[in-house]
Design an enzyme around this catalytic site. Structure first.
Site, mmCIF file in Angstrom:
data_model
loop_
_atom_site.group_PDB
_atom_site.id
_atom_site.type_symbol
_atom_site.label_atom_id
_atom_site.label_comp_id
_atom_site.label_asym_id
_atom_site.label_seq_id
_atom_site.Cartn_x
_atom_site.Cartn_y
_atom_site.Cartn_z
ATOM 1 N N GLN A 114 0.812 -1.214 0.000
ATOM 2 C CA GLN A 114 0.000 0.000 0.000
ATOM 3 C C GLN A 114 0.848 1.268 0.000
ATOM 4 O OE1 GLN A 114 -1.519 -1.100 4.111
ATOM 5 N NE2 GLN A 114 -1.612 1.132 4.279
ATOM 6 N N CYS A 147 -5.070 0.039 3.831
ATOM 7 C CA CYS A 147 -4.910 -1.367 4.209
ATOM 8 C C CYS A 147 -6.224 -2.133 4.126
ATOM 9 C CB CYS A 147 -4.334 -1.469 5.621
ATOM 10 S SG CYS A 147 -5.445 -0.854 6.910
ATOM 11 N N HIS A 204 -5.485 -1.107 11.734
ATOM 12 C CA HIS A 204 -4.913 -1.684 10.521
ATOM 13 C C HIS A 204 -5.639 -2.977 10.186
ATOM 14 C CE1 HIS A 204 -1.842 -2.242 7.492
ATOM 15 N NE2 HIS A 204 -1.427 -3.388 8.015
ATOM 16 N N ASN A 230 0.302 -9.225 5.225
ATOM 17 C CA ASN A 230 0.227 -7.778 5.388
ATOM 18 C C ASN A 230 0.259 -7.111 4.007
ATOM 19 O OD1 ASN A 230 0.162 -5.260 6.631
ATOM 20 N ND2 ASN A 230 1.772 -5.741 8.092
#
Length: 447
Positions: free
Chosen positions: A64, A70, A364, A385
């Site tokens: 990102q 996110c 997040h 992630n």
């Protein structure tokens, strides 16, 4: 009666610190290395070995970059995983810029509508202040992306790639928020001056036209029809013509989006379990999907995530990633830092206390792609992630089950995995969720 700190008090505190065992050595290491590095627990790194009994192969991670998308990356990742596997497209991504464009456009309209809805409230009112604090931003929640997809569909990243402003969003956000706040002044003045509904609607339409122009210049033109050509991992060529974002979603993703619902774990007294909640002002698409959370106890919450992973489906989740987390090593574990022991102080709070007193909230969103089960119980989780492959294990993190208990607040589960009583609880309150205050921690946006 308030009591000031006296010189005698300070002398006592100084003496107590000097008498603390190993005080001098601890002071030196903390001053030189910092609090976290001085309190690292090597045993945690050993325990967080990235081996999992249940694991879904999801390929390379996305990035990102310098944006707060996110929630968008994580949700689109859960959709791209099956496409990668079915069509043999290693490294395939859906366009995060496409959904970003429509999110910012819809958030602008959402802001204008809320400005008009609160125009009779004075400046300084908490709700007005809340709206003006951040007219729009990159962050969001699962239902907000579903609202966008249900209206606008999705496209491959190759059809609408990243731009400078999507990957590094501060300039666009600052410009857009300046405009939105200025427009709020005009809209509130029009309401105060008894302008007609037609005049207000015309003014708002002009404002949206200007927002659209800012977004096109910054992010590009979102496609309405496109052709998609690709070669799969076996070098087989495909050319798919005359797709729209909606037909692409139906053909290649194929989800029934209402099946995927937000489950939260908020053990606070104001949110009894097995009830549905929404948050005032939280959303992006006027007339679109409402944010809804079904609150469940932590054991049920985790069991649903395990069940979905065992069925071969990854799980979107929201957490407070900055707590007890080491970015470079890719470890999230409550035992990773022993700050309590370093300073010989009690820093414990319950999950409910952290929520109630502003110590924690969702910050997040990521994706669960695996779990390690020992005697049927999770011990650690594999996390995809969206910070690129230079952190963690090529972008993947390991999360301890104790960390999950304390800092994971939201998972998205397909309703087919819910037992009948929980499905009934969600559906019975679907149209009448309890409305939480705009500043409730369950309204936090994942960045």
């Amino acid at each position: 009666m308030a009591k000031e700190i006296t010189a005698q008090d300070i002398a006592g505190y100084k003496e107590a610190t000097a008498k603390t065992p190993k005080s001098s050595a601890l002071q030196n290491t903390v001053m030189k290395n910092g609090i976290l590095a001085s309190s690292e627990n090597m045993a945690s790194q050993v325990a967080m070995d990235p081996v999992f009994s249940v694991e879904i192969d999801t390929g390379s991670v996305a990035n990102q970059k310098q944006s707060g998308r996110c929630w968008m990356f994580a949700a689109l990742n859960t959709m791209r995983h099956p496409i990668q596997a079915q069509y043999k497209l290693k490294g395939f991504e859906l366009s995060q810029n496409y959904t970003n464009f429509w999110d910012k456009f819809e958030k602008s309209n959402w802001f204008y509508e809320n400005v008009l809805a609160t125009a009779d409230l004075p400046l300084g009112d908490r709700k007005v202040d809340f709206l003006m604090a951040t007219p729009q931003q990159d962050g969001g929640q699962w239902d907000m992306l579903m609202a966008l997809i249900e209206k606008y569909g999705v496209v491959p990243q190759s059809v609408m790639p990243e731009t400078y402003n999507s990957s590094k969003s501060s300039e666009l956000n600052n410009t857009l928020n300046l405009k939105l706040r200025g427009d709020a002044v005009k809209l509130r003045e029009m309401v105060a001056n008894k302008a007609s509904e037609a005049d207000i609607a015309a003014a708002k339409s002009k404002m949206l036209s200007e927002v659209y122009r800012i977004l096109v210049y910054s992010l590009g033109n979102p496609p309405t029809k496109f052709d998609w050509e690709y070669k799969n991992d076996d070098k087989e060529y495909t050319y798919d013509r005359d797709l729209t974002p909606q037909t692409f979603f139906r053909k290649y993703v194929g989800w029934n989006t209402p099946d995927y619902i937000s489950i939260i774990n908020s053990p606070t007294d104001d949110k009894p379990y097995k009830h549905v909640y929404t948050v005032e002002f939280l959303g992006n698409v006027v007339g679109g999907r409402q944010v809804r959370h079904l609150n469940l106890d932590i054991d049920t919450f985790k069991a649903l995530a395990v069940k979905q992973l065992q069925a071969g489906e990854t799980v979107w989740f929201g957490s407070d990633v900055g707590k007890s987390s080491e970015r470079q090593k890719g470890i999230m574990d409550t035992d990773f830092y022993n700050v309590d022991g370093l300073f010989d102080v009690d820093l414990t709070m319950t999950k409910a206390q952290r929520l109630d007193y502003g110590e924690s909230l969702m910050t997040h969103a990521m994706v669960l792609t695996g779990v390690d089960l020992v005697d049927g119980k999770p011990t650690k989780w594999k996390v995809e992630n969206s910070w690129g492959d230079k952190v963690g294990d090529k972008g993947y993190f390991v999360m301890s089950d104790k960390w999950f208990d304390q800092f994971v607040y939201q998972v998205v589960i397909n309703k087919k995995f819910l037992p009948a009583d929980l499905k009934q609880a969600f559906e019975s309150e679907f149209d009448k969720p309890k409305v939480l205050a705009p500043w409730d921690p369950m309204g936090a946006l994942a960045l």
